[in-house]
Design an enzyme around this catalytic site. Structure first.
Site, short mmCIF file in Angstrom:
data_model
loop_
_atom_site.label_atom_id
_atom_site.label_comp_id
_atom_site.label_asym_id
_atom_site.label_seq_id
_atom_site.Cartn_x
_atom_site.Cartn_y
_atom_site.Cartn_z
N LYS A 35 0.82 -1.22 0.00
CA LYS A 35 0.00 0.00 0.00
C LYS A 35 0.86 1.28 0.00
CE LYS A 35 -4.04 -2.07 2.32
NZ LYS A 35 -5.00 -1.93 3.44
N TYR A 75 -12.41 -1.88 -3.58
CA TYR A 75 -12.87 -2.00 -2.19
C TYR A 75 -14.39 -1.86 -2.05
CZ TYR A 75 -8.36 -2.26 0.27
OH TYR A 75 -7.16 -2.68 0.79
N ARG A 111 -2.07 -14.23 4.82
CA ARG A 111 -2.77 -13.52 5.90
C ARG A 111 -1.96 -13.62 7.20
NH1 ARG A 111 -7.03 -10.12 4.53
NH2 ARG A 111 -7.19 -10.08 6.79
N ASN A 138 -2.04 0.41 6.71
CA ASN A 138 -1.46 -0.80 7.30
C ASN A 138 -0.64 -1.63 6.31
OD1 ASN A 138 -3.57 -1.69 5.80
ND2 ASN A 138 -4.69 -2.68 7.47
N HIS A 141 -2.35 -5.34 1.56
CA HIS A 141 -3.64 -6.01 1.38
C HIS A 141 -3.37 -7.45 1.01
CE1 HIS A 141 -7.58 -7.12 -0.24
NE2 HIS A 141 -6.90 -7.71 -1.20
N GLU A 152 -9.78 -10.67 -7.65
CA GLU A 152 -8.82 -9.58 -7.45
C GLU A 152 -7.63 -9.71 -8.41
OE1 GLU A 152 -9.98 -8.90 -2.73
OE2 GLU A 152 -7.96 -9.60 -3.23
N1 UDP Z 1 -9.75 -0.25 7.39
C1 UDP Z 1 -9.84 0.99 8.03
N2 UDP Z 1 -10.50 1.06 9.24
C2 UDP Z 1 -11.05 -0.03 9.82
C3 UDP Z 1 -10.97 -1.28 9.18
C4 UDP Z 1 -10.32 -1.35 7.96
O1 UDP Z 1 -9.35 1.99 7.52
O2 UDP Z 1 -11.63 0.11 10.93
C5 UDP Z 1 -9.04 -0.34 6.09
C6 UDP Z 1 -7.67 -0.99 6.24
O3 UDP Z 1 -6.77 -0.38 5.32
C7 UDP Z 1 -7.96 -2.42 5.86
C8 UDP Z 1 -8.98 -2.23 4.73
O4 UDP Z 1 -9.79 -1.16 5.19
O5 UDP Z 1 -6.79 -3.12 5.45
C9 UDP Z 1 -9.87 -3.42 4.43
O6 UDP Z 1 -10.45 -3.87 5.64
P1 UDP Z 1 -10.55 -5.40 5.99
O7 UDP Z 1 -11.48 -5.55 7.15
O8 UDP Z 1 -10.86 -6.18 4.75
O9 UDP Z 1 -9.08 -5.74 6.52
P2 UDP Z 1 -7.89 -6.61 5.84
O10 UDP Z 1 -8.52 -7.73 5.07
O11 UDP Z 1 -7.10 -5.66 4.97
O12 UDP Z 1 -7.09 -7.11 7.01
MG MG Z 2 -10.00 -7.70 3.62
#
Ligand code: UDP
Ligand code: MG
Length: 164
Positions: A35, A75, A111, A138, A141, A152
């Site tokens: 990212k 997204y 993951r 973070n 992805h 994807e």
């Molecule tokens: N995100 C955020 N606030 C939150 C949860 C998620 O900004 O409270 C963002 C973060 O960048 C995250 C992305 O949205 O990686 C997608 O969320 P997801 O729950 O799918 O998390 P991931 O699969 O990336 O762990």
């Molecule tokens: Mg996710």
């Protein structure tokens, strides 16, 4: 929402061989993004080392700069969440590196290597524990299931770009 026909996980060359070894059968592909917070801090190599050290192979990779609209489609599953607008702004704020990782149980393994969404909850040694700046910014992805991985991958790569 990402739509369209999910491509098969393997490229055309793989489909030629009726003689694939059985040991290859658990090979899986997943989609990954390094990212903007990470590309800004020049962390691409350090993050790729985490994948490679854990046995994942980078079988496709390119650096792109998404528009807000492209990030929004990617997204769209989160469109109703309060952080959606901010997430799309962030993902289009600077270049990202999109990639396809291949290996045994690649989706779950990636993951694990990534760590929890919120770096405060991420296990020591994971990418997010070491590099993420916040729950939003973070660093990486990773796909969460075979179906999402296929869709994807197909959003960013053609079959000919996947070189396993
Ligand atoms: N995100 C955020 N606030 C939150 C949860 C998620 O900004 O409270 C963002 C973060 O960048 C995250 C992305 O949205 O990686 C997608 O969320 P997801 O729950 O799918 O998390 P991931 O699969 O990336 O762990
Ligand atoms: Mg996710």
């Amino acid at each position: 929402m990402l739509t369209g026909r999910p491509i098969e996980q393997r490229g055309p060359a793989d489909r030629c061989g009726a003689h694939k070894k059985e040991t290859d059968m658990a090979l899986e592909r997943t989609f990954s993004i390094i990212k903007p917070d990470a590309t800004r801090r020049n962390l691409t190599g350090k993050i790729n080392a985490k994948f490679e050290d854990a046995g994942l192979r980078i079988v496709a990779q390119k650096r792109i700069h998404m528009t807000k609209e492209q990030a929004g489609v990617f997204y769209a599953v989160h469109a109703e969440r309060p952080f959606y607008g901010e997430l799309c702004d962030f993902m289009s704020s600077a270049p990202v590196v999109v990639q396809v990782l291949e290996g045994e149980n690649a989706i779950a393994k990636n993951r694990e290597i990534m760590g929890a969404t919120n770096p405060a909850d991420a296990a020591p040694g994971t990418i997010r524990a070491e590099f993420a700046e916040s729950v939003g910014e973070n660093s990486v992805h990773g796909s969460d299931a075979p179906e999402t991985a296929a869709v994807e991958i197909a959003y960013f790569f053609s079959g000919l770009e996947l070189v396993g």
